[in-house]
Write a protein that holds these residues in place. Structure first.
Motif, short mmCIF file in Angstrom:
data_model
loop_
_atom_site.label_atom_id
_atom_site.label_comp_id
_atom_site.label_asym_id
_atom_site.label_seq_id
_atom_site.Cartn_x
_atom_site.Cartn_y
_atom_site.Cartn_z
N ASN A 269 7.47 -36.06 -119.49
CA ASN A 269 7.99 -36.56 -118.22
C ASN A 269 7.81 -38.22 -118.06
O ASN A 269 8.67 -38.94 -117.82
N ALA A 270 6.60 -38.89 -118.78
CA ALA A 270 6.49 -40.22 -118.88
C ALA A 270 7.62 -40.69 -119.75
O ALA A 270 8.22 -41.74 -119.53
N MET A 271 7.76 -40.36 -121.12
CA MET A 271 8.63 -40.74 -121.92
C MET A 271 10.05 -40.54 -121.42
O MET A 271 10.84 -41.71 -121.26
N ASN A 272 10.48 -39.61 -120.50
CA ASN A 272 11.64 -39.56 -119.85
C ASN A 272 12.28 -40.57 -118.60
O ASN A 272 13.05 -41.06 -118.75
N LYS A 273 11.06 -40.66 -118.08
CA LYS A 273 10.89 -41.96 -116.85
C LYS A 273 11.36 -43.16 -117.77
O LYS A 273 12.06 -44.10 -117.10
N MET A 274 10.50 -43.64 -118.72
CA MET A 274 10.55 -44.71 -119.55
C MET A 274 12.07 -44.96 -120.04
O MET A 274 12.76 -46.21 -119.71
N THR A 275 12.72 -43.79 -120.70
CA THR A 275 13.88 -43.92 -121.28
C THR A 275 15.01 -44.07 -120.03
O THR A 275 15.96 -45.05 -120.43
N ARG A 276 14.93 -43.47 -119.13
CA ARG A 276 15.70 -43.94 -117.80
C ARG A 276 15.81 -45.02 -117.25
O ARG A 276 16.53 -45.58 -117.07
N LYS A 277 14.52 -45.77 -117.13
CA LYS A 277 14.14 -47.17 -116.78
C LYS A 277 15.06 -48.11 -117.85
O LYS A 277 15.60 -49.15 -117.25
N SER B 235 9.30 -33.97 -130.32
CA SER B 235 10.43 -34.31 -129.51
C SER B 235 9.99 -35.73 -129.08
O SER B 235 10.98 -36.62 -129.42
N VAL B 236 8.71 -36.03 -128.71
CA VAL B 236 8.55 -37.46 -127.97
C VAL B 236 8.86 -38.56 -129.35
O VAL B 236 9.35 -39.56 -128.69
N GLU B 237 8.39 -37.89 -130.44
CA GLU B 237 8.46 -38.87 -131.51
C GLU B 237 9.96 -39.29 -131.93
O GLU B 237 10.31 -40.42 -132.03
N GLU B 238 10.68 -38.29 -131.77
CA GLU B 238 12.29 -38.36 -132.11
C GLU B 238 12.64 -39.08 -130.88
O GLU B 238 13.82 -39.91 -131.20
N GLN B 239 12.37 -38.78 -129.83
CA GLN B 239 12.98 -39.76 -128.46
C GLN B 239 12.54 -41.24 -128.75
O GLN B 239 13.58 -42.02 -128.42
#
Length: 646
Positions: A210-218, A180-184
């Motif tokens: 959580n780190a990937m979600n935070k980076m995506t939001r940023k 899922s992280v790779e797809e994100q």
């Protein structure tokens, strides 16, 4: 090799080694056990036979001795029975072949069983008469050992297969968060910004997600902030805050471009509408009442004009740039506007006084002349009284075609495919030389006169003939892509929205691209931003259908519409071509520089290239490069030329 595959192979290798080791140990233990059994059986048989012979040896009955030995040998469990006298001579020697069926020879060589020759004394009283020697027959042991080997092999294979399935299932469950992280991450690189809603339970994976979600939001927040800054700047600089229409600055930019000799507009008009009673309303009521009148007037103008009319408001006046309409069409539009606007009332009975002056543009007037003509027309309208209009029409000696004449001419052009292509170079700063050209079409009428695309297409769209013209242009463009001069070049062609929306045209284009494999990768399809904003879904579906062929997509005349351009995030364009009104005198216009710098940063974050159009001076080119744009097009880069010249 992926992490999942590496872990999978490591687990399988480890489990295979363990099972193989257990298999080898089990088979060897069975072999050792059977070898010991063969030895023990031979020893017990030798002792038993020795005692039996000792009991009858004194009678010296050779027949009885032979029968006793034969009875034991005939059981088939012994390969050899030998009776030796005390002097070592052989009295009896019985030898049986090893009969083994269905057991491979390689197995017997690998798992060799060589039973020893066990012996026992034969005594006559207290005197040693001789010796009995017996060797067990390994045939039965080989059968048991082979069956044990097969059973253990099947068990091992079942264990390995079951282990593979279990390990694969466990690894899939364990590594799903990483997938899922790779797809994100891939989605972010494709200008999409998904947030993972399912948070894994494993602590390490949870931290990563959580780190990937935070980076995506940023990243999304950063892009949205950049977009908002650019949009707000454009609104403040080029938009009237009260009506949402353009302001005087945007009007001047549009007119400068329209009156530029490079623009394809050959007929149109500039209209000025003046509210005569606005000052009186402000005095007698309040400024809010005046703002209400202006707002209602702007809404009425928007409602009763098509997208080809660009509207602006400054003070108590409105301006309209009307492109691709002849004198009759301009007159019909003015009459319609007068009817609609005259129906407006400030109160139940109080009408709004206004005047409309229109200057028809022939393609030869400069900016100052066009404004003078519009002012003269406005003065004439004011002389006629309230709610009147006047059209300034200088005598040009031109023959205007009727609608049927236009239809006939366009149909002949399509049937004869009478078209001439010219190519204007587009310089990409990261590439040496010219690798890209824009295709410009000129249509040859029956009287051998030339009709530019800017004149032909508005009429073709009116009579539903634009798709026919597009087909002719595409056929010629694909032919040029196969010519030696264009072997390593890409070509951009403009497509009408009628063609984009036409499913039959789409199928025709798909068949053309399939019949010319490899050409689609060097083809760029472009539409104007105004066309796109009117048909976003249709163009998005068109892109989705033809992007797998390798076709690239671009939006032309970008930036002049007041609509928000947050749609760039999901559209996945390859290129934006900035409208020339932003480029003219760019080195002296700080507002345009700031806007284009912000727009370039947004586009680059979305992996979209930015090309400046109508670059005509070295100062403009230097500023375009300084702002970080990717390319430029205009007379400074190169004028349109035939295929031979290109």
């Amino acid at each position: 090799m992926t992490l999942g595959r590496q872990l999978f192979l490591a687990f399988i290798l480890l489990i295979t080694l363990v099972i193989a080791g257990a298999f080898v140990i089990s088979v060897n233990n069975t072999r050792d056990y059977l070898a010991a059994q063969l030895e023990s059986n031979a020893h017990d048989a030798a002792v038993s036979l020795g005692l039996s012979l000792s009991a009858i040896i004194a009678e010296d009955d050779q027949v009885l001795i032979a029968r006793t030995v034969d009875s034991m040998f005939d059981g088939g469990y012994y390969q050899q029975i030998k009776v030796l006298s005390h002097d070592g001579t052989t009295a009896i020697d019985l030898l049986a072949p090893i009969n083994i069926e269905g057991i491979p020879s390689w197995f017997m060589r690998l798992m060799s069983l060589d039973p020893p020759l066990m012996s026992s004394l034969v005594v006559d009283g207290w005197t040693e008469w001789g010796r009995v020697q017996i060797r067990s027959n390994p045939g039965y042991a080989y059968e048991q050992l082979w069956q044990n080997f097969i059973d253990n092999l099947i068990l091992a294979l079942v264990a390995v297969i079951a282990t593979i399935m279990i390990v694969a299932m466990l690894l899939r469950l364990m590594l799903t968060p990483l997938k899922s992280v790779e797809e994100q991450a891939n989605a972010i690189s494709n200008r999409e910004f998904p947030i993972q809603q399912k948070i894994p339970r494993t602590l390490e994976f949870r931290s990563v997600v959580n780190a990937m979600n935070k980076m995506t939001r940023k990243v999304l927040q950063m892009l949205e902030e950049q977009t908002m800054v650019a949009e707000n700047l454009r609104k403040e600089t080029y938009t009237d805050s009260l009506t949402g229409l353009g302001n005087r600055r945007s009007l001047m930019m549009r007119l400068q471009l329209m009156t530029n000799e490079n623009d394809d507009t050959r007929h149109g008009a500039l209209a000025l509408l003046k509210l005569a009673s606005l000052e009186q309303i402000n005095r007698e009521h309040n400024f809010n009442a005046g703002d209400e009148i202006i707002t209602r007037m702007g809404e009425e103008l928007l409602t009763n004009t098509d997208p080809q009319v660009y509207l602006i408001r400054t003070g108590s006046s409105f301006g309209m740039i009307i492109k691709h309409k002849d004198e009759k069409e301009v007159d019909a539009l003015a009459a319609h506007l007068m009817t609609r606007l005259s129906a407006l009332r400030f109160s139940d009975a109080e009408q709004i006084d206004f005047h409309l002056g229109i200057a028809v543009y022939s393609g030869t007037e400069n900016l100052q002349q066009l404004f003078s003509m519009a002012d003269m027309a406005l003065c004439k309208a004011q002389q006629k009284g309230p709610r009147n209009y006047h059209i300034y029409q200088p005598d040009r000696g031109l023959t205007v075609k009727s609608g049927e004449q236009w239809r006939h001419s366009l149909e002949q052009i399509i049937d004869r495919k009478s078209i001439e292509l010219v190519f204007q170079p587009q310089q990409m700063f990261a590439v040496a030389g010219t690798s890209h050209y824009e295709v410009l079409a000129r249509f040859i009428d029956s009287d051998e006169s030339s009709i530019v695309a800017g004149t032909a297409f508005p009429m073709a769209e009116r009579y539903q003939l634009a798709t026919g013209l597009d087909r002719v242009i595409i056929e010629h463009t694909l032919a040029e892509l196969q010519q030696p001069w264009c072997a390593d070049k890409s070509l951009t062609l403009n497509l009408s929205m009628q063609s984009v929306q036409d499913l039959l045209f789409q199928q025709w284009l798909e068949d053309e691209l399939k019949s010319h494999p490899g050409l689609a990768q060097r083809l760029v399809i472009e539409i104007s931003e105004q066309q796109f904003l009117g048909s976003r879904d249709e163009f998005s579906a068109f892109m989705l259908r033809f992007r797998p062929f390798g076709v690239s997509f671009s939006i032309d005349q970008f930036g002049i519409n007041s609509s928000a351009f947050g749609y760039l995030r999901s559209l996945k364009l390859d290129q934006l071509k900035i409208d020339g009104s932003f480029i003219q005198d760019l080195h002296d216009n700080m507002d345009n520089q700031f806007f284009l710098r912000s727009l370039t940063e947004i586009a680059h974050n979305l992996e979209i290239k930015i090309v400046a159009n109508f670059v005509e001076t070295e100062a403009e080119l230097q500023k375009v490069q300084a702002l970080g744009m990717d390319g430029a097009q205009g007379f400074l880069i190169g004028k349109p030329q035939s295929a031979g010249g290109a």
